[in-house]
Design an enzyme around this catalytic site. Structure first.
Site, short mmCIF file in Angstrom:
data_model
loop_
_atom_site.label_atom_id
_atom_site.label_comp_id
_atom_site.label_asym_id
_atom_site.label_seq_id
_atom_site.Cartn_x
_atom_site.Cartn_y
_atom_site.Cartn_z
CG ASP A 74 -10.48 -3.02 -5.36
OD1 ASP A 74 -11.24 -2.70 -4.43
OD2 ASP A 74 -9.34 -2.52 -5.51
CG HIS A 118 -7.58 -3.27 -0.54
ND1 HIS A 118 -8.19 -4.26 -1.28
CD2 HIS A 118 -8.06 -2.09 -1.05
CE1 HIS A 118 -8.97 -3.72 -2.20
NE2 HIS A 118 -8.91 -2.41 -2.07
CD GLN A 121 -2.95 1.00 0.02
OE1 GLN A 121 -3.24 -0.12 -0.44
NE2 GLN A 121 -3.46 2.13 -0.46
CG HIS A 141 -13.33 -0.58 -1.89
ND1 HIS A 141 -11.97 -0.70 -1.74
CD2 HIS A 141 -13.84 -0.68 -0.64
CE1 HIS A 141 -11.67 -0.87 -0.46
NE2 HIS A 141 -12.80 -0.87 0.23
CB SER A 193 -5.36 0.44 2.66
OG SER A 193 -6.04 -0.35 1.72
CB ALA A 201 -5.97 4.23 2.07
CD GLU A 261 -12.14 3.52 -4.25
OE1 GLU A 261 -12.20 2.39 -3.71
OE2 GLU A 261 -11.11 4.21 -4.28
#
Length: 287
Positions: A203, A196, A168, A252, A194, A189, A249
């Site tokens: 995603d 993730h 990230q 996401h 994040s 982010a 988004e």
């Protein structure tokens, strides 16, 4: 939080056989949606009569997991009394029962992960592809993709999953180099901030093959309408930048578990910023 183009969209097979048994997924018990909350309806006497809250009436969503579809009777609930009452029939998943603090984590541009270099220890591949997520997330995503295929949308592919701190950091720095820090903060982010990195975000893309176009595609619209059935929410809704801090988004998805996702759907809540603390508070008093 996911980048728009920092990850090349490497599509995984749309709907392979699941690698493990699904955890739990909520589905309506009658045609159409379960009863939605009526705004500002008077609450029952179970709570402080000086307040008002929405009230949901109608069939409670069932739970289709290993045991198959179970049916639960009608209910009348007050959201302020018990925000999970309308989904009380759903059996808790492992993450809902065992890790509510992590499952319901709220990450924002200013609120990061604790510790910042956190990485989950139960990551598994998504559809045998290059991306990973927590095991329960992977199970539920299989169910979502299979349901999309059954509904006539066979092309729903994963383009990103878990990202560790270092990955990230590279993603964010790439955005800063290309767009400057202000724009980077709108679409990516910082490392440690994040979703993730939690292993709870994925995603997706579809027939359009890109990110932003997913929201307008038939399969993207189906995902937006049905993600809650499998414990997912569209984390950064359209027009929500003032609330979330990030641009829209549609690709996401954030996993928050079937209870919270269904409860948000029933009360018409689209922002995790408004519901994360509610979900965690409810988890403190529910098994």
């Amino acid at each position: 939080m996911s980048p728009v183009s920092a990850d090349a969209p490497v599509g995984a097979p749309a709907a392979p056989a699941p690698q493990s048994a699904p955890v739990a997924v909520a589905t309506p018990t009658v045609p159409g949606e379960p009863g939605r909350s009526a705004p500002h309806a008077r609450r029952e006497s179970l709570c402080d009569p000086g307040q008002e809250a929405g009230r949901a009436e109608g069939p409670v969503p069932g739970a289709a997991g290993r045991a198959g579809l179970e049916r639960f009777g009608p209910t009348v609930v007050s959201w302020a009394c018990d925000p999970f009452a309308a989904v009380a029939g759903l059996p808790a998943t492992e993450l809902e029962a065992g890790e509510p603090e992590r499952l319901y984590t709220l990450l924002t541009r200013d609120q990061g992960i604790e510790p910042l270099d956190y990485a989950p220890d139960d990551l598994v591949p998504l559809f045998d592809g290059p991306y990973r997520a927590r095991a329960e997330v992977a199970d539920q995503l299989v169910l979502l993709v299979e349901a999309a295929r059954t509904a006539g949308h066979p092309v729903v592919s994963v383009t990103s999953g878990f990202r560790d701190y270092a990955t990230q950091q590279g993603t964010y720095e790439d955005w800063v180099r290309r767009s400057g820090p202000e724009q980077a903060d709108r679409v990516s982010a910082r490392p440690g901030f994040s979703e993730h990195q939690l292993g709870l975000a994925v995603d997706l893309t579809g027939t359009c093959g890109g990110f932003a176009c997913f929201g307008e595609s038939p399969e993207g619209q189906w995902v937006a309408e049905n993600a809650h059935r499998f414990g997912f929410i569209i984390r950064y809704p359209e027009g929500g930048a003032d609330v979330t801090g990030y641009a829209y988004e549609p690709w996401h998805l954030r996993y928050v578990g079937p209870r919270a996702a269904w409860a948000m759907h029933l009360r018409g809540e689209v922002y995790w910023e408004n519901y994360a603390a509610v979900a965690l508070s409810a988890a403190d008093v529910r098994p």
